[in-house]
Design a protein around this motif. Structure first.
Motif, PDB file in Angstrom:
ATOM      1  N   ILE A 123      68.489   5.444  33.779  1.00  0.00           N
ATOM      2  CA  ILE A 123      69.276   5.373  32.551  1.00  0.00           C
ATOM      3  C   ILE A 123      70.163   4.133  32.644  1.00  0.00           C
ATOM      4  CG2 ILE A 123      69.273   7.843  32.024  1.00  0.00           C
ATOM      5  CD1 ILE A 123      72.285   7.116  33.527  1.00  0.00           C
ATOM      6  N   PHE A 124      70.784   3.769  31.551  1.00  0.00           N
ATOM      7  CA  PHE A 124      71.667   2.601  31.573  1.00  0.00           C
ATOM      8  C   PHE A 124      73.099   3.085  31.763  1.00  0.00           C
ATOM      9  CE2 PHE A 124      67.837   1.227  29.506  1.00  0.00           C
ATOM     10  CZ  PHE A 124      67.609  -0.003  30.116  1.00  0.00           C
ATOM     11  N   PRO A 125      73.653   2.875  32.962  1.00  0.00           N
ATOM     12  CA  PRO A 125      74.938   3.488  33.305  1.00  0.00           C
ATOM     13  C   PRO A 125      76.111   3.001  32.460  1.00  0.00           C
ATOM     14  CG  PRO A 125      74.216   1.973  35.041  1.00  0.00           C
ATOM     15  CD  PRO A 125      73.087   2.107  34.082  1.00  0.00           C
ATOM     16  N   ASN A 126      76.018   1.757  31.974  1.00  0.00           N
ATOM     17  CA  ASN A 126      77.152   1.218  31.216  1.00  0.00           C
ATOM     18  C   ASN A 126      77.019   1.417  29.717  1.00  0.00           C
ATOM     19  OD1 ASN A 126      78.523   0.345  33.524  1.00  0.00           O
ATOM     20  ND2 ASN A 126      77.134  -1.413  33.654  1.00  0.00           N
ATOM     21  N   MET A 127      76.050   2.197  29.321  1.00  0.00           N
ATOM     22  CA  MET A 127      75.916   2.533  27.906  1.00  0.00           C
ATOM     23  C   MET A 127      76.231   4.011  27.758  1.00  0.00           C
ATOM     24  SD  MET A 127      72.474   0.403  27.086  1.00  0.00           S
ATOM     25  CE  MET A 127      72.380   0.808  25.368  1.00  0.00           C
ATOM     26  N   SER A 128      76.624   4.390  26.551  1.00  0.00           N
ATOM     27  CA  SER A 128      76.975   5.797  26.332  1.00  0.00           C
ATOM     28  C   SER A 128      75.710   6.657  26.313  1.00  0.00           C
ATOM     29  CB  SER A 128      77.724   5.959  25.013  1.00  0.00           C
ATOM     30  OG  SER A 128      76.836   5.734  23.951  1.00  0.00           O
ATOM     31  N   VAL A 129      75.935   7.949  26.359  1.00  0.00           N
ATOM     32  CA  VAL A 129      74.827   8.901  26.309  1.00  0.00           C
ATOM     33  C   VAL A 129      74.017   8.687  25.037  1.00  0.00           C
ATOM     34  CG1 VAL A 129      74.338  11.370  25.997  1.00  0.00           C
ATOM     35  CG2 VAL A 129      75.910  10.606  27.806  1.00  0.00           C
ATOM     36  N   LEU A 178      67.789   4.419  22.630  1.00  0.00           N
ATOM     37  CA  LEU A 178      66.790   3.512  23.204  1.00  0.00           C
ATOM     38  C   LEU A 178      65.415   4.173  23.285  1.00  0.00           C
ATOM     39  CD1 LEU A 178      68.694   1.820  26.143  1.00  0.00           C
ATOM     40  CD2 LEU A 178      67.946   0.779  24.012  1.00  0.00           C
ATOM     41  N   GLY A 179      65.399   5.494  23.256  1.00  0.00           N
ATOM     42  CA  GLY A 179      64.124   6.212  23.320  1.00  0.00           C
ATOM     43  C   GLY A 179      63.410   6.268  21.981  1.00  0.00           C
ATOM     44  N   CYS A 180      64.061   5.793  20.917  1.00  0.00           N
ATOM     45  CA  CYS A 180      63.452   5.798  19.583  1.00  0.00           C
ATOM     46  C   CYS A 180      62.578   4.585  19.420  1.00  0.00           C
ATOM     47  CB  CYS A 180      64.541   5.700  18.517  1.00  0.00           C
ATOM     48  SG  CYS A 180      65.143   7.257  17.978  1.00  0.00           S
ATOM     49  N   TYR A 181      61.306   4.742  19.609  1.00  0.00           N
ATOM     50  CA  TYR A 181      60.392   3.647  19.319  1.00  0.00           C
ATOM     51  C   TYR A 181      59.967   3.805  17.871  1.00  0.00           C
ATOM     52  CZ  TYR A 181      60.255   2.625  24.256  1.00  0.00           C
ATOM     53  OH  TYR A 181      60.589   2.283  25.525  1.00  0.00           O
ATOM     54  N   ARG A 182      58.966   3.039  17.476  1.00  0.00           N
ATOM     55  CA  ARG A 182      58.565   3.097  16.078  1.00  0.00           C
ATOM     56  C   ARG A 182      58.275   4.537  15.667  1.00  0.00           C
ATOM     57  NH1 ARG A 182      54.372  -1.228  14.804  1.00  0.00           N
ATOM     58  NH2 ARG A 182      52.863   0.276  15.537  1.00  0.00           N
ATOM     59  N   ARG A 183      57.650   5.247  16.605  1.00  0.00           N
ATOM     60  CA  ARG A 183      57.284   6.625  16.344  1.00  0.00           C
ATOM     61  C   ARG A 183      58.485   7.529  16.080  1.00  0.00           C
ATOM     62  NH1 ARG A 183      52.731   9.613  17.806  1.00  0.00           N
ATOM     63  NH2 ARG A 183      53.453  11.689  18.393  1.00  0.00           N
ATOM     64  N   LEU A 220      67.435  13.506  17.485  1.00  0.00           N
ATOM     65  CA  LEU A 220      68.694  13.580  18.225  1.00  0.00           C
ATOM     66  C   LEU A 220      69.227  15.007  18.219  1.00  0.00           C
ATOM     67  CD1 LEU A 220      70.635  11.678  19.716  1.00  0.00           C
ATOM     68  CD2 LEU A 220      71.901  11.418  17.570  1.00  0.00           C
ATOM     69  N   GLU A 221      69.126  15.641  17.081  1.00  0.00           N
ATOM     70  CA  GLU A 221      69.598  17.024  16.973  1.00  0.00           C
ATOM     71  C   GLU A 221      68.778  17.931  17.909  1.00  0.00           C
ATOM     72  OE1 GLU A 221      72.307  18.054  15.642  1.00  0.00           O
ATOM     73  OE2 GLU A 221      71.839  20.129  16.208  1.00  0.00           O
ATOM     74  N   ARG A 222      67.496  17.676  17.956  1.00  0.00           N
ATOM     75  CA  ARG A 222      66.635  18.488  18.829  1.00  0.00           C
ATOM     76  C   ARG A 222      67.038  18.305  20.292  1.00  0.00           C
ATOM     77  NH1 ARG A 222      60.498  17.469  20.446  1.00  0.00           N
ATOM     78  NH2 ARG A 222      60.259  19.310  21.724  1.00  0.00           N
ATOM     79  N   VAL A 223      67.314  17.053  20.676  1.00  0.00           N
ATOM     80  CA  VAL A 223      67.712  16.784  22.067  1.00  0.00           C
ATOM     81  C   VAL A 223      69.051  17.464  22.366  1.00  0.00           C
ATOM     82  CG1 VAL A 223      68.453  14.971  23.679  1.00  0.00           C
ATOM     83  CG2 VAL A 223      66.421  14.632  22.265  1.00  0.00           C
ATOM     84  N   PHE A 224      69.975  17.385  21.414  1.00  0.00           N
ATOM     85  CA  PHE A 224      71.287  18.004  21.629  1.00  0.00           C
ATOM     86  C   PHE A 224      71.190  19.530  21.667  1.00  0.00           C
ATOM     87  CE2 PHE A 224      73.807  14.130  19.902  1.00  0.00           C
ATOM     88  CZ  PHE A 224      73.853  13.596  21.177  1.00  0.00           C
ATOM     89  N   ILE A 233      65.178  12.713  30.306  1.00  0.00           N
ATOM     90  CA  ILE A 233      64.170  13.501  29.579  1.00  0.00           C
ATOM     91  C   ILE A 233      64.474  13.471  28.079  1.00  0.00           C
ATOM     92  CG2 ILE A 233      63.188  15.819  29.257  1.00  0.00           C
ATOM     93  CD1 ILE A 233      63.600  16.259  32.253  1.00  0.00           C
ATOM     94  N   GLY A 234      65.750  13.590  27.759  1.00  0.00           N
ATOM     95  CA  GLY A 234      66.169  13.523  26.354  1.00  0.00           C
ATOM     96  C   GLY A 234      65.731  12.218  25.709  1.00  0.00           C
ATOM     97  N   ARG A 235      65.888  11.134  26.448  1.00  0.00           N
ATOM     98  CA  ARG A 235      65.481   9.825  25.929  1.00  0.00           C
ATOM     99  C   ARG A 235      63.974   9.811  25.685  1.00  0.00           C
ATOM    100  NH1 ARG A 235      66.852   4.874  29.716  1.00  0.00           N
ATOM    101  NH2 ARG A 235      65.187   5.864  30.879  1.00  0.00           N
ATOM    102  N   GLY A 236      63.226  10.422  26.592  1.00  0.00           N
ATOM    103  CA  GLY A 236      61.774  10.534  26.388  1.00  0.00           C
ATOM    104  C   GLY A 236      61.445  11.329  25.133  1.00  0.00           C
ATOM    105  N   LEU A 237      62.190  12.402  24.890  1.00  0.00           N
ATOM    106  CA  LEU A 237      61.914  13.257  23.724  1.00  0.00           C
ATOM    107  C   LEU A 237      62.196  12.536  22.405  1.00  0.00           C
ATOM    108  CD1 LEU A 237      63.377  16.667  24.957  1.00  0.00           C
ATOM    109  CD2 LEU A 237      60.969  15.994  24.827  1.00  0.00           C
ATOM    110  N   MET A 238      63.100  11.571  22.445  1.00  0.00           N
ATOM    111  CA  MET A 238      63.446  10.825  21.222  1.00  0.00           C
ATOM    112  C   MET A 238      62.239  10.070  20.656  1.00  0.00           C
ATOM    113  SD  MET A 238      66.622  11.327  20.375  1.00  0.00           S
ATOM    114  CE  MET A 238      67.135   9.961  19.322  1.00  0.00           C
ATOM    115  N   GLY A 239      61.281   9.752  21.506  1.00  0.00           N
ATOM    116  CA  GLY A 239      60.096   9.020  21.050  1.00  0.00           C
ATOM    117  C   GLY A 239      58.988   9.933  20.548  1.00  0.00           C
TER     118      GLY A 239
END
Ligand code: ATP
Length: 233
Positions: free
Chosen positions: A87-93, A99-104, A113-117, A144-150
């Motif tokens: 993960i990127f330590p200096n960025m917020s949650v 960052l996990g939001c690709y085109r898809r 995001l709501e689903r991850v939360f 894992i949450g970041r992965g789910l965002m895609g």
């Protein structure tokens, strides 16, 4: 869904994978096991398009993906959550999640995001906190949450239980089961053999660059070769 045939890969003069055959079907949890240094991370790096294959084929939904750029593979719905959390330590949650939001994932960003939360209430509580200040278990949830965002259809989890306390390991395996019940296919690459075989439908054990043992998780768990492979006897 995912079909790997005769996959070969390595680094420089070193060959690590010497012809791996495996598959993951729709809605399955498949465990990929193997002793330290056997090439599990190498396999994931090739599947996610970061390291080129030296031979063999990888197909996702019948389409070859072994020549595609990593981004295109993610967009097809095959998402890899790397080991060590990355993960990127200096960025917020929340920035990490975005960052996990690709085109898809982008069109449904808010819903994703709501689903991850909902899946990880701790991440909602800590949405604006710097990711580097999260505990190890929380960082793993964030990865894992970041992965789910895609919006994955198949999620490859690289050692999700690594470095977690026994209680958190339990929680992690419960979570993996839950994501699977919600329809996600999961390839679980783990050192934690006993728990992985408990939740997986099928398993592959890699040894010397090939699949040495495979079958229904229950059968693999009972196979005397499993002990030999792990204890190196
Ligand atoms: P672990 O479970 O310990 O992470 P692993 O099964 O994931 O191990 P890999 O990390 O894929 O194994 O490593 C397989 C082999 O490839 C090892 O011998 C390792 O030293 C080697 N290797 C891995 N990455 C590289 C690299 N970038 N350059 C050269 N050799 C590498």
């Amino acid at each position: 869904m995912l079909e790997v045939e005769g996959l070969e890969a390595g680094y420089g003069g070193t060959t690590v994978l010497r012809g791996i055959d495996l598959r993951v079907d729709e809605g399955e949890i498949v465990a990929v096991l193997g002793a330290n240094g056997v090439g599990k991370t190498t396999l994931n790096t090739v599947l996610s398009g970061v390291l080129p294959a030296r031979g063999g084929e990888i197909r996702f939904d019948g389409v070859r993906i072994d020549r595609l750029a990593d981004r295109r593979i993610v967009e097809a719905g095959l998402i890899h959550v790397p080991e060590g959390r990355r993960i990127f330590p200096n960025m917020s949650v929340i920035e990490n999640l975005e960052l996990g939001c690709y085109r898809r994932g982008r069109a449904n960003r808010a819903a994703n995001l709501e689903r991850v939360f909902t899946t990880f209430p701790r991440l909602r509580e800590r949405a604006s906190q710097l990711a580097g200040t999260l505990s190890g278990g929380e960082q793993q949830m964030l990865a894992i949450g970041r992965g789910l965002m895609g919006e994955p259809r198949l999620l490859i989890l690289d050692e999700p239980s690594l470095g977690l306390s026994p209680l958190l390991v339990e929680e992690m395996f419960e979570l993996i089961k839950r994501l699977n019940r919600e329809g996600l296919a999961i390839m679980l690459v783990e050192q934690n053999v006993v728990q992985s075989l408990e939740i997986a439908a099928r398993a592959y054990v890699i040894e010397n660059g090939v699949v040495a043992l495979s079958g229904a998780a229950r059968e693999v768990a009972a196979d005397p070769d499993l002990r030999r492979i792990y204890l190196g006897l």
